[in-house]
Write an enzyme that holds these catalytic residues in place. Structure first.
Site, PDB file in Angstrom:
ATOM      1  N   LYS A   1       0.580  -1.552  -0.201  1.00  0.00           N
ATOM      2  CA  LYS A   1      -0.235   0.443   0.558  1.00  0.00           C
ATOM      3  C   LYS A   1       1.000   1.224   0.046  1.00  0.00           C
ATOM      4  O   LYS A   1       0.386   2.058  -0.643  1.00  0.00           O
ATOM      5  CB  LYS A   1      -1.441  -0.590   1.463  1.00  0.00           C
ATOM      6  CG  LYS A   1      -2.344   1.104   1.064  1.00  0.00           C
ATOM      7  CD  LYS A   1      -2.946  -0.045   0.454  1.00  0.00           C
ATOM      8  CE  LYS A   1      -4.535   0.465   0.809  1.00  0.00           C
ATOM      9  NZ  LYS A   1      -5.933  -0.019   0.364  1.00  0.00           N
TER      10      LYS A   1
ATOM     11  N   GLU B   1      -5.672  -0.530   7.861  1.00  0.00           N
ATOM     12  CA  GLU B   1      -5.959  -1.625   6.347  1.00  0.00           C
ATOM     13  C   GLU B   1      -6.217  -3.040   6.751  1.00  0.00           C
ATOM     14  O   GLU B   1      -5.305  -3.705   7.857  1.00  0.00           O
ATOM     15  CB  GLU B   1      -3.848  -1.232   5.344  1.00  0.00           C
ATOM     16  CG  GLU B   1      -4.310  -2.706   4.163  1.00  0.00           C
ATOM     17  CD  GLU B   1      -5.053  -1.902   3.762  1.00  0.00           C
ATOM     18  OE1 GLU B   1      -5.816  -2.857   2.658  1.00  0.00           O
ATOM     19  OE2 GLU B   1      -5.553  -0.762   4.038  1.00  0.00           O
TER      20      GLU B   1
END
Length: 611
Positions: free
Chosen positions: A202, A273
Site C-alpha cells: 500500500k 488496513e
C-alpha cells in the site's frame, strides 16, 4: 531588526508564490562512502553515479566504468525482468506474478530511487504486482519471502514498551503509516504477522501515485496473535504463536500503539488496513475524531464504489442527481459492504435534501444479502451497523420476499439497477443470478464484483457479458482484461481499485494539515473521481480511468480534499504554507501547490561529510 530563518522563508514565499518545497532538487549530505553507499538503497544510484561523484564518494573502481542515464538503467532493468520472469521461479507453486514481485523487491533492496522510477513508469503493469492481486499471494508466502525487514512490528508481547520502541525507527519525520493486524488480508482471512506485506504494498502506491516521500512512510504490523490454526502449528511462522487477543486486551494494545506513534510524530496520518469487520468500525469510531486516521477498507472502498455508482448512472444517460432513484442489491455485510452502504445512503440523502426524511428515503433503496440471505428486521442478533438497512417485513412481503431469501430470488423480485458484490465469495454471481438480473428495469444495469483478490471476484467480466450482453456496466476490484464481444464491440472491464482514492485522500490530508479526515473530505474525493471521466467515455461503459493516469488523478483528488478541508475550517497548513496562506489560494494555485509537493524519484547530488 533581525529575522529568523523561518521568517525569511515565509517572506520569500510571499514574494515568489512558487510553492518550492523540500521535494525540490537540492544536494544531499551523506556520512558514508564506498561500499556503504552502494549497499544503501536510499542513496545508491548504481551505474548512474557520475564520475565526479565516484571520486567524491570513493566509488571509482567499485562500479563498471560506463556511466548510464536513468533511461538506460530502466531499459536494462526491464530487459532483465523480461528474461528473468521465467527463470526466477522457485518451483511449480511459484507463479509468474510472484516471480515479478521477487525481482522488483530485489531492485527495491538495492536501489530505491530506481525502484520507484520503474513503478511510476510502468504503473499499469506493476500496480497489480506490488498490490492486489499479487500482494495476497505474497502475504500467504511471506514467511518464505522474508529477507530484510521493512517497517516495524509491534506485538502483544511489547505492551508497556511501545512508547520507547517508536524511537527505534530512524526517520525523524514520518508522514504516512499503513497499519494492519493481519486479521483479514484481502479475502484471504487471518494471515497473522504475514499481513505486513499489504502495508508495504500500500505504501509503495502512496509513493508512486501520491508522491509521498519514501523516506517518510512506515508500514506497521500489530501482532496480537492469530486464529489461523495452520500458522499456530507452523514451526517456521515468524509471528506470535498464540490465539488473537480480544476485547479490552486487544483495545489496550491498539490504544498504546496509537498513543506512541502520535507522541513521536504528532502530524502523521495513519491508515488502517485489513482489520476484521469486528474491529474495523469500532476502531474507526474510536479514533477518527482524535487522530488523523482513516480506514481504507471502510472509507476508501466506499468512496471508489460511490464514484463507480455515480458513473453507472451517467452511463445510463442520466444526470448524477438521479442516483437516489437507483435500486441496489448488495451481497455482503462485512466492513467493506457496510462502509459502501453508509456512504451511498449519505450521498443519496444529500441529493434529496440532507434531512431525516431524505435519510429514510435513501435507506429504502438497498436490499442487503449476506450468507444467511436477505436481511430483514425479523432476523435475530443483527449487528448494529447493519440494522439501518434491514428491510421491513411488510414491505418485502408485498415484493414476494421474506427473511433469508436467497440472492437469486431477491434479484428476480427487486429487478435492481445495480448488483454490488462485497462478499469475498468467488463466483457468487452465478449463471442463475445473472439470468435473474436480465429482468432489471434499468436501461443499462451495472455489476460491481468488487471482492479481492481475483479468485474472490463474484463473477468475471466474461461470465457477465456472455449472459447479460453488451448493454451492461461491469466493474471489479481486481484487474481483468476487456472482453471482445465480436464485430468490433468491447465489453469494458472497469477496475474499481481503491488506488484511485486513498493516495489522494492521504496526500490531501497531509498538505491541508487537516486535524481529522472528515466525511466531507472523503465525499469530495469520491465526487472528484466520479467526474473525472468524459461523457463520451461513460456512455461507452467506461466509469473508471486508466491506472496509467494515476498521478494526475491523485493530484486532482488531493486538491479536492484540500479545498474541502479549507471549507470545513479543518486545514492548519503544511510546512511554510500556514492555514492563512492556504485559504488565499484559488483552485489553480491549490493544484500547483499539490503538484509541487509530490515527490519524484530523481537522483540527488550526494556530498560526503565526515562525521
Amino acid at each position: 531588526m533581525r529575522f529568523s530563518s523561518y521568517m525569511i522563508r515565509c517572506l520569500q514565499y510571499r514574494v515568489s508564490r512558487s510553492f518550492t518545497t523540500i521535494e525540490g532538487h537540492r544536494p544531499t549530505i551523506v556520512h558514508k562512502q564506498g561500499l556503504d553507499i552502494l549497499h544503501d538503497p536510499w542513496f545508491n544510484k548504481g551505474t548512474a553515479f557520475s564520475m565526479t561523484e565516484r571520486d567524491r564518494l570513493e566509488l571509482r573502481g567499485l562500479l563498471p566504468p560506463n556511466v548510464m542515464s536513468n533511461e538506460q538503467q530502466i531499459d536494462r532493468f526491464m530487459a532483465d525482468l523480461k528474461r528473468l520472469e521465467v527463470n526466477a521461479r522457485d518451483g511449480p507453486s511459484d507463479t509468474n506474478s510472484l516471480a515479478k514481485w521477487r525481482i522488483l523487491n530485489r531492485l527495491h533492496d538495492r536501489n530505491e530511487t530506481m525502484y520507484y522510477k520503474v513503478l511510476i513508469a510502468k504503473i499499469e503493469e506493476y500496480a497489480p504486482i506490488v498490490y492486489t492481486p499479487t500482494v495476497g499471494l505474497v502475504c500467504q508466502k511471506y514467511g518464505g519471502l522474508f529477507r530484510r525487514p521493512r517497517g516495524m512490528y509491534f506485538s502483544a508481547a511489547d505492551r508497556g514498551e511501545m512508547m520507547s520502541m517508536v524511537y527505534n525507527w530512524p526517520a525523524e519525520q514520518v508522514d504516512m503509516i499503513v497499519v494492519t493486524d493481519g486479521s483479514r488480508i484481502l479475502g484471504l482471512g487471518d494471515l497473522g504477522v504475514q499481513g505486513i506485506g499489504i502495508a508495504i504494498g500500500k505504501l509503495d502506491l502512496y509513493v508512486a501515485a501520491a508522491g509521498i516521500n519514501p523516506q517518510r512512510v512506515l508500514p506497521i504490523m500489530i501482532d496480537v496473535g492469530t486464529n489461523n490454526e495452520a500458522l499456530l502449528k507452523d514451526p517456521l511462522y515468524l509471528g506470535l504463536q498464540q490465539h488473537r487477543l480480544d476485547g479490552e486486551e486487544y483495545l489496550a494494545v491498539i490504544d498504546e500503539f496509537m498513543e506512541a506513534v502520535y507522541t513521536r510524530w504528532p502530524h502523521v496520518i495513519v491508515q488502517f488496513e485489513d482489520f476484521q469487520s469486528k474491529w474495523a468500525f469500532k476502531l474507526l469510531q474510536r479514533y477518527r475524531n482524535s487522530y488523523r486516521m482513516f480506514n481504507d477498507d471502510v472509507q476508501g472502498t466506499a468512496g471508489v464504489a460511490i464514484a463507480g455508482l455515480l458513473g453507472a448512472v451517467r452511463a445510463q444517460g442520466k444526470p448524477m442527481i438521479d442516483f437516489p432513484k437507483q435500486k441496489i442489491v448488495v451481497a455482503g455485510a462485512g466492513s467493506a459492504g457496510i462502509g459502501v452502504l453508509n456512504a451511498a445512503r449519505k450521498t443519496m440523502a444529500r441529493m434529496l435534501g440532507n434531512n431525516e426524511l431524505a435519510y429514510e428515503s435513501a435507506g429504502s433503496q438497498f436490499w442487503v444479502v449476506d450468507a444467511n440471505g436477505l436481511i430483514t428486521e425479523e432476523r435475530g442478533n443483527i449487528d448494529d451497523d447493519v440494522k439501518p438497512f434491514a428491510r421491513k417485513a411488510k414491505e418485502i412481503g408485498r415484493q414476494g420476499l421474506k427473511e433469508g431469501a436467497g440472492l437469486v430470488e431477491v434479484v428476480r423480485e427487486v429487478k435492481p439497477d445495480v448488483l454490488l458484490g462485497l462478499s469475498a465469495v468467488g463466483g457468487l454471481f452465478s449463471k442463475e443470478v445473472l439470468e435473474a438480473l436480465k429482468g432489471s428495469t434499468s436501461t443499462r444495469p451495472a455489476i460491481f464484483a468488487m471482492s479481492n483478490p481475483t479468485t474472490n471476484a463474484e463473477c468475471t467480466p466474461e461470465e457477465a457479458f456472455s449472459i447479460m450482453g453488451e448493454n451492461l456496466v461491469y466493474a471489479s476490484g481486481s484487474p481483468f482484461a476487456d472482453v471482445d464481444l465480436g464485430d468490433g464491440r468491447i465489453g469494458h472491464c472497469n477496475q474499481g481499485n481503491n488506488m484511485y482514492l486513498f493516495p489522494g485522500i492521504g496526500l490531501g490530508t497531509l498538505l491541508s494539515g487537516s486535524r481529522i479526515v472528515s466525511d466531507g473530505m472523503l465525499q469530495a474525493a469520491a465526487e472528484c473521481l466520479a467526474g473525472y471521466m468524459t461523457e463520451e467515455e461513460v456512455l461507452k461503459g467506461i466509469i473508471y480511468p486508466s491506472i496509467s493516469s494515476i498521478r494526475d488523478i491523485t493530484k486532482k483528488v488531493a486538491a479536492a480534499v484540500v479545498i474541502e478541508a479549507i471549507e470545513e475550517d479543518l486545514a492548519e497548513g503544511y510546512r511554510e504554507m500556514d492555514a492563512r496562506e492556504l485559504r488565499k489560494l484559488n483552485k489553480d494555485e491549490i493544484a500547483s501547490y499539490v503538484e509541487d509537493n509530490m515527490w519524484n524519484p530523481e537522483y540527488p547530488t550526494l556530498i560526503y561529510k565526515k562525521d
